[in-house]
Write a protein that holds these residues in place. Structure first.
Motif, mmCIF file in Angstrom:
data_model
loop_
_atom_site.group_PDB
_atom_site.id
_atom_site.type_symbol
_atom_site.label_atom_id
_atom_site.label_comp_id
_atom_site.label_asym_id
_atom_site.label_seq_id
_atom_site.Cartn_x
_atom_site.Cartn_y
_atom_site.Cartn_z
ATOM 1 N N LYS A 89 -28.379 39.200 -10.841
ATOM 2 C CA LYS A 89 -29.124 40.426 -11.158
ATOM 3 C C LYS A 89 -30.280 40.124 -12.102
ATOM 4 O O LYS A 89 -31.379 40.651 -11.934
ATOM 5 N N ALA A 90 -30.043 39.289 -13.100
ATOM 6 C CA ALA A 90 -31.103 38.924 -14.035
ATOM 7 C C ALA A 90 -32.208 38.156 -13.312
ATOM 8 O O ALA A 90 -33.395 38.332 -13.598
ATOM 9 N N SER A 91 -31.836 37.326 -12.390
ATOM 10 C CA SER A 91 -32.800 36.557 -11.619
ATOM 11 C C SER A 91 -33.658 37.475 -10.753
ATOM 12 O O SER A 91 -34.852 37.286 -10.629
ATOM 13 N N GLU A 92 -33.032 38.481 -10.145
ATOM 14 C CA GLU A 92 -33.781 39.434 -9.316
ATOM 15 C C GLU A 92 -34.746 40.238 -10.168
ATOM 16 O O GLU A 92 -35.872 40.521 -9.750
ATOM 17 N N ARG A 93 -34.321 40.630 -11.353
ATOM 18 C CA ARG A 93 -35.183 41.435 -12.221
ATOM 19 C C ARG A 93 -36.400 40.640 -12.691
ATOM 20 O O ARG A 93 -37.464 41.182 -12.836
ATOM 21 N N SER A 94 -36.213 39.367 -12.914
ATOM 22 C CA SER A 94 -37.330 38.559 -13.398
ATOM 23 C C SER A 94 -38.225 38.088 -12.259
ATOM 24 O O SER A 94 -39.295 37.545 -12.498
ATOM 25 N N GLY A 95 -37.770 38.271 -11.016
ATOM 26 C CA GLY A 95 -38.573 37.853 -9.871
ATOM 27 C C GLY A 95 -38.403 36.404 -9.500
ATOM 28 O O GLY A 95 -39.045 35.909 -8.587
#
Length: 55
Positions: free
Chosen positions: A45-51
Motif C-alpha cells: 500500500k505504501a508503495s502504491e501511494r508513493s507511485g
C-alpha cells in the motif's frame, strides 16, 4: 497407585506435553505468518501511494 496405572499416567503426560508443544508451535507459526502478510500488505500500500511500482 498400581504399576500399570502409573505407567499409563506417565506415558500420557509425555504425550500431553508433546501435543501441547506442537499446538503451541502451530499457534506461533500462524501468528508469524499473519504478521508477515500484514507487513507485506502495508508495504504494498505504501508503495502504491508513493507511485513506486518497482517492487
Amino acid at each position: 497407585m498400581s504399576d500399570p496405572l502409573f505407567a499409563v499416567f506417565d506415558i500420557g503426560l509425555v504425550f500431553a506435553l508433546a501435543l501441547g508443544l506442537a499446538i503451541w508451535q502451530l499457534v506461533v507459526l500462524k501468528r508469524s505468518i499473519r504478521r508477515d502478510r500484514a507487513a507485506a500488505l502495508e508495504k504494498a500500500k505504501a508503495s502504491e501511494r508513493s507511485g513506486d511500482r518497482s517492487g
